[in-house]
Design a protein around this motif. Structure first.
Motif, PDB file in Angstrom:
ATOM      1  N   ARG A 184       0.843  -1.189   0.000  1.00 34.52           N
ATOM      2  CA  ARG A 184       0.000   0.000   0.000  1.00 34.52           C
ATOM      3  C   ARG A 184       0.880   1.242   0.000  1.00 34.52           C
ATOM      4  O   ARG A 184       1.760   1.389   0.858  1.00 34.52           O
ATOM      5  CB  ARG A 184      -0.898  -0.010   1.230  1.00 34.52           C
ATOM      6  N   PRO A 185       0.693   2.160  -0.956  1.00 32.87           N
ATOM      7  CA  PRO A 185       1.568   3.330  -1.017  1.00 32.87           C
ATOM      8  C   PRO A 185       1.319   4.295   0.130  1.00 32.87           C
ATOM      9  O   PRO A 185       0.219   4.380   0.672  1.00 32.87           O
ATOM     10  CB  PRO A 185       1.210   3.966  -2.363  1.00 32.87           C
ATOM     11  N   PHE A 233      -4.677   2.945  -1.679  1.00 34.57           N
ATOM     12  CA  PHE A 233      -4.538   4.219  -0.979  1.00 34.57           C
ATOM     13  C   PHE A 233      -5.940   4.799  -0.879  1.00 34.57           C
ATOM     14  O   PHE A 233      -6.546   5.178  -1.888  1.00 34.57           O
ATOM     15  CB  PHE A 233      -3.615   5.151  -1.756  1.00 34.57           C
ATOM     16  N   SER A 234      -6.467   4.855   0.330  1.00 34.38           N
ATOM     17  CA  SER A 234      -7.899   5.110   0.512  1.00 34.38           C
ATOM     18  C   SER A 234      -8.155   6.453   1.161  1.00 34.38           C
ATOM     19  O   SER A 234      -7.588   6.770   2.211  1.00 34.38           O
ATOM     20  CB  SER A 234      -8.523   3.994   1.347  1.00 34.38           C
ATOM     21  N   ARG A 284     -14.656  -5.099   7.283  1.00 34.58           N
ATOM     22  CA  ARG A 284     -14.257  -5.966   6.166  1.00 34.58           C
ATOM     23  C   ARG A 284     -13.477  -5.209   5.094  1.00 34.58           C
ATOM     24  O   ARG A 284     -12.953  -5.829   4.160  1.00 34.58           O
ATOM     25  CB  ARG A 284     -15.516  -6.578   5.531  1.00 34.58           C
ATOM     26  N   TYR A 285     -13.412  -3.865   5.217  1.00 28.86           N
ATOM     27  CA  TYR A 285     -12.861  -3.063   4.124  1.00 28.86           C
ATOM     28  C   TYR A 285     -11.417  -3.421   3.789  1.00 28.86           C
ATOM     29  O   TYR A 285     -11.072  -3.662   2.630  1.00 28.86           O
ATOM     30  CB  TYR A 285     -12.979  -1.567   4.417  1.00 28.86           C
ATOM     31  N   ARG A 286     -10.544  -3.443   4.779  1.00 25.58           N
ATOM     32  CA  ARG A 286      -9.142  -3.687   4.475  1.00 25.58           C
ATOM     33  C   ARG A 286      -8.859  -5.123   4.052  1.00 25.58           C
ATOM     34  O   ARG A 286      -7.860  -5.392   3.388  1.00 25.58           O
ATOM     35  CB  ARG A 286      -8.261  -3.279   5.655  1.00 25.58           C
ATOM     36  N   ILE A 291      -5.586   4.390  -6.236  1.00 26.05           N
ATOM     37  CA  ILE A 291      -6.181   5.259  -5.219  1.00 26.05           C
ATOM     38  C   ILE A 291      -7.693   5.137  -5.299  1.00 26.05           C
ATOM     39  O   ILE A 291      -8.250   5.033  -6.398  1.00 26.05           O
ATOM     40  CB  ILE A 291      -5.776   6.732  -5.441  1.00 26.05           C
ATOM     41  N   VAL A 292      -8.355   5.174  -4.154  1.00 27.27           N
ATOM     42  CA  VAL A 292      -9.821   5.229  -4.162  1.00 27.27           C
ATOM     43  C   VAL A 292     -10.309   6.309  -3.213  1.00 27.27           C
ATOM     44  O   VAL A 292      -9.725   6.550  -2.157  1.00 27.27           O
ATOM     45  CB  VAL A 292     -10.473   3.879  -3.781  1.00 27.27           C
TER      46      VAL A 292
END
Length: 266
Positions: free
Chosen positions: A5-6, A62-63, A53-55, A41-42
């Motif tokens: 993950r950046p 990159f959220s 549950r997202y991750r 990216i989102v």
């Protein structure tokens, strides 16, 4: 091999070197698809980031959660909100509130993304939902807004529906990571809404959008199937075809006889 993950530092190091990709996603399914497709990216609703549950669905995206500033409130409210988002694994937060509010969060080391050009929540000031920066004067106003974000300590800014020449010139003259929505390839990332990419809209499509699938037609097909299934259920009930014997359970005859006798006595 899974992607890393950046970080903000990673994105800053990539500025001007290649075009990154960015989507607005609103569901776990969209987030997982973005992860598996290699999106960088989102932008997401805060509620999605807070979903435990997202991750699992999007470990390397990159959220950036965002909310209309009218929904959050004052600078103090924004700081509390930003802390909650960062604690929940946000990599940056979107903020179209005042520069002072951006500075409040940046002073607390929260990575903040601002917004210049066409800002939907403030479109009345720039003439509605249309391109911004088509004259030298208005283009300079966008540049000044970018410089204000720099001074406030923002990490980046979305630049929306701005002439490509203006967006490219500004991006070359700022340290901000510039997210282009309809502003050309002179910026650092290309930003679209997942619902547009998937063709979920039935109405007006923005000029900058590109439709890659026709989900609206699939939704229409599924709705027709839904109505047909419900209609068949109604018809079966009306005709006595449902329930059949295989859909129910029966009582042991001896127990039934005992029950009926006790029921009669009651």
């Amino acid at each position: 091999m899974s992607r890393k993950r950046p970080t903000v530092a990673d994105l800053r190091a990539m500025k001007g070197k290649r075009q990154l990709t960015m989507l607005r996603v609103t569901t776990l399914e969209q987030a997982e698809a973005a992860e598996r497709a290699g999106v960088d990216i989102v932008s997401i609703p805060p509620a999605l980031l807070l979903d435990p549950r997202y991750r699992d669905a999007a470990p390397s995206l990159f959220s950036m959660p965002g909310e209309n500033f009218y929904e959050i409130g004052t600078g103090d409210d924004f700081v509390r909100w930003a802390f909650r988002m960062v604690k929940a694994s946000a990599d940056a937060v979107y903020c179209s509130a005042s520069y002072a509010t951006v500075k409040r969060m940046a002073d607390e080391a929260v990575p903040v993304i601002g917004h210049v050009g066409l800002i939907p929540s403030r479109a009345t000031w720039t003439g509605g939902y249309r391109a911004v920066g088509k004259t030298a004067e208005t283009a300079l106003q966008i540049f000044e807004a970018v410089k204000q974000y720099e001074t406030a300590g923002a990490f980046g800014a979305e630049i929306e529906v701005v002439p490509v020449e203006v967006a490219a010139a500004i991006s070359r003259r700022t340290s901000l990571f510039m997210l282009s929505m309809g502003a050309g390839t002179g910026c650092d990332a290309q930003y679209l809404f997942a619902e547009d990419v998937l063709g979920e809209n039935r109405g007006h499509m923005p000029r900058h959008s590109k439709v890659y699938r026709n989900f609206a037609a699939e939704y229409d097909r599924l709705q027709a199937e839904r109505i047909a299934a419900f209609s068949e259920f109604v018809a079966d009930c009306n005709a006595g075809a449902y329930p059949q014997d295989r859909h129910v359970v029966h009582m042991d005859p001896a127990e039934l006889d005992l029950f009926m006798k006790r029921l009669g006595a009651a």
